[in-house]
Structure formats: structure tokens, C-alpha cells
Design a protein around this motif. Structure first.
Motif, short mmCIF file in Angstrom:
data_model
loop_
_atom_site.label_atom_id
_atom_site.label_comp_id
_atom_site.label_asym_id
_atom_site.label_seq_id
_atom_site.Cartn_x
_atom_site.Cartn_y
_atom_site.Cartn_z
N ARG A 1 72.66 -6.90 -0.05
CA ARG A 1 71.47 -7.18 0.76
C ARG A 1 71.63 -8.51 1.50
NH1 ARG A 1 65.45 -7.65 -1.75
NH2 ARG A 1 64.41 -8.16 0.20
N LEU A 2 72.15 -9.51 0.82
CA LEU A 2 72.35 -10.81 1.44
C LEU A 2 73.41 -10.75 2.53
CD1 LEU A 2 71.61 -13.76 1.55
CD2 LEU A 2 73.12 -14.17 -0.38
N LEU B 1 68.62 -14.30 15.15
CA LEU B 1 68.27 -15.35 14.21
C LEU B 1 66.86 -15.19 13.64
CD1 LEU B 1 69.70 -18.64 15.76
CD2 LEU B 1 70.50 -17.40 13.77
N ASP B 2 65.92 -14.85 14.49
CA ASP B 2 64.53 -14.74 14.03
C ASP B 2 64.38 -13.63 13.00
OD1 ASP B 2 63.70 -16.83 15.65
OD2 ASP B 2 63.22 -15.50 17.33
N HIS B 3 64.98 -12.49 13.29
CA HIS B 3 64.91 -11.37 12.35
C HIS B 3 65.61 -11.73 11.04
CE1 HIS B 3 65.41 -6.74 11.77
NE2 HIS B 3 64.77 -7.30 10.78
N ALA B 4 66.76 -12.35 11.13
CA ALA B 4 67.50 -12.74 9.93
C ALA B 4 66.71 -13.75 9.10
CB ALA B 4 68.86 -13.31 10.30
N THR B 5 66.04 -14.67 9.78
CA THR B 5 65.24 -15.67 9.07
C THR B 5 64.10 -14.99 8.30
OG1 THR B 5 65.78 -17.37 10.68
CG2 THR B 5 63.82 -17.73 9.35
N GLY B 6 63.44 -14.03 8.94
CA GLY B 6 62.38 -13.30 8.26
C GLY B 6 62.88 -12.51 7.08
N LEU C 1 65.56 -13.16 5.35
CA LEU C 1 65.97 -14.10 4.32
C LEU C 1 64.76 -14.60 3.54
CD1 LEU C 1 68.18 -15.72 2.91
CD2 LEU C 1 67.92 -17.47 4.70
N ASP C 2 63.66 -14.87 4.24
CA ASP C 2 62.43 -15.30 3.56
C ASP C 2 62.01 -14.25 2.52
OD1 ASP C 2 62.32 -17.61 5.08
OD2 ASP C 2 60.88 -16.78 6.52
N LEU C 3 61.99 -12.99 2.92
CA LEU C 3 61.62 -11.91 2.00
C LEU C 3 62.62 -11.78 0.85
CD1 LEU C 3 60.41 -9.19 4.52
CD2 LEU C 3 59.01 -10.62 3.01
N PHE C 4 63.90 -11.94 1.17
CA PHE C 4 64.94 -11.85 0.15
C PHE C 4 64.74 -12.94 -0.89
CE2 PHE C 4 69.16 -13.07 -1.44
CZ PHE C 4 69.55 -11.88 -2.01
N LEU C 5 64.48 -14.17 -0.45
CA LEU C 5 64.29 -15.27 -1.38
C LEU C 5 63.06 -15.06 -2.24
CD1 LEU C 5 65.30 -18.26 0.91
CD2 LEU C 5 66.61 -17.26 -0.98
N LEU C 6 62.01 -14.48 -1.68
CA LEU C 6 60.83 -14.14 -2.48
C LEU C 6 61.18 -13.11 -3.55
CD1 LEU C 6 58.01 -13.93 0.22
CD2 LEU C 6 58.26 -15.64 -1.59
N SER C 7 62.00 -12.12 -3.19
CA SER C 7 62.38 -11.11 -4.17
C SER C 7 63.24 -11.71 -5.28
CB SER C 7 63.09 -9.93 -3.51
OG SER C 7 64.37 -10.29 -3.07
N ARG D 1 73.66 -20.16 2.60
CA ARG D 1 74.58 -20.69 1.58
C ARG D 1 73.85 -20.90 0.25
NH1 ARG D 1 76.94 -25.68 3.69
NH2 ARG D 1 75.01 -26.59 2.95
N GLU D 2 72.66 -21.45 0.31
CA GLU D 2 71.88 -21.65 -0.91
C GLU D 2 71.50 -20.31 -1.55
OE1 GLU D 2 71.17 -24.48 -2.65
OE2 GLU D 2 72.62 -25.28 -1.22
N ALA D 3 71.19 -19.32 -0.74
CA ALA D 3 70.86 -17.99 -1.26
C ALA D 3 72.07 -17.39 -1.98
CB ALA D 3 70.40 -17.07 -0.12
#
Length: 84
Positions: A41-42, A53-58, A60-66, A19-21
Motif C-alpha cells: 500500500r505504501l 502530489l496532492d493525491h499522494a499526500t491525501g 498518505l494521510d489516510l495510510f498513517l491514520l490506518s 520515509r518516516e512511513a
């Protein structure tokens, strides 16, 4: 019973981060085309969260960095004096 009463803490945290993303993407000072690309992408990450969930979390981490890179590359007229 609330709809999210069935969520585990990891699911709840991922939902909050997604939601924050979405909020961050909406507020980015980018072109319409770039916003559409980031939104697609989101949405792919949201779809992945339904299955893994684990793959999505990873992802999302990369997406937020981008997104952080996009924000840092955006020219700013902030409070920074010239030469600093």
C-alpha cells in the motif's frame, strides 16, 4: 549540487513523510503478511507521488491514520497498570 536541491518544499515534506512511513511500517509489531500488505500500500502511494502530489499526500494521510489504528489495536505490555 545535491540530488534534492531540485525539490520544492511540498515535495521535500512528502518525501520526508514517506520515509518516516516506511520506518514505521518496518517497526510495527504485526505479522509478516500484514507488513507485506502495508508495504504494498505504501509503495502504491510512493508511485502516486510521482504523478500527483496532492493525491499522494491525501492517501498518505489516510495510510498513517490506518497505521495508528493498527498500533492502538496491538496489545501492549507497557507501563499501564491494570484497571486504568
Amino acid at each position: 549540487m545535491a540530488a534534492d536541491d531540485r525539490l520544492t518544499s511540498s515535495e521535500d515534506e512528502l518525501a520526508w513523510r514517506l520515509r518516516e512511513a516506511h520506518r514505521r511500517v518496518r517497526s510495527l509489531p504485526v505479522s509478516v503478511e500484514e507488513r507485506k500488505r502495508l508495504t504494498r500500500r505504501l509503495l502504491a502511494i510512493c508511485d502516486m507521488a510521482k504523478r500527483d502530489l496532492d493525491h499522494a499526500t491525501g492517501r498518505l494521510d489516510l495510510f498513517l491514520l490506518s497505521i495508528d489504528v493498527v498500533v492502538s489495536d496491538t496489545p501492549s505490555t507497557g507501563n499501564i497498570a491494570e484497571g486504568d
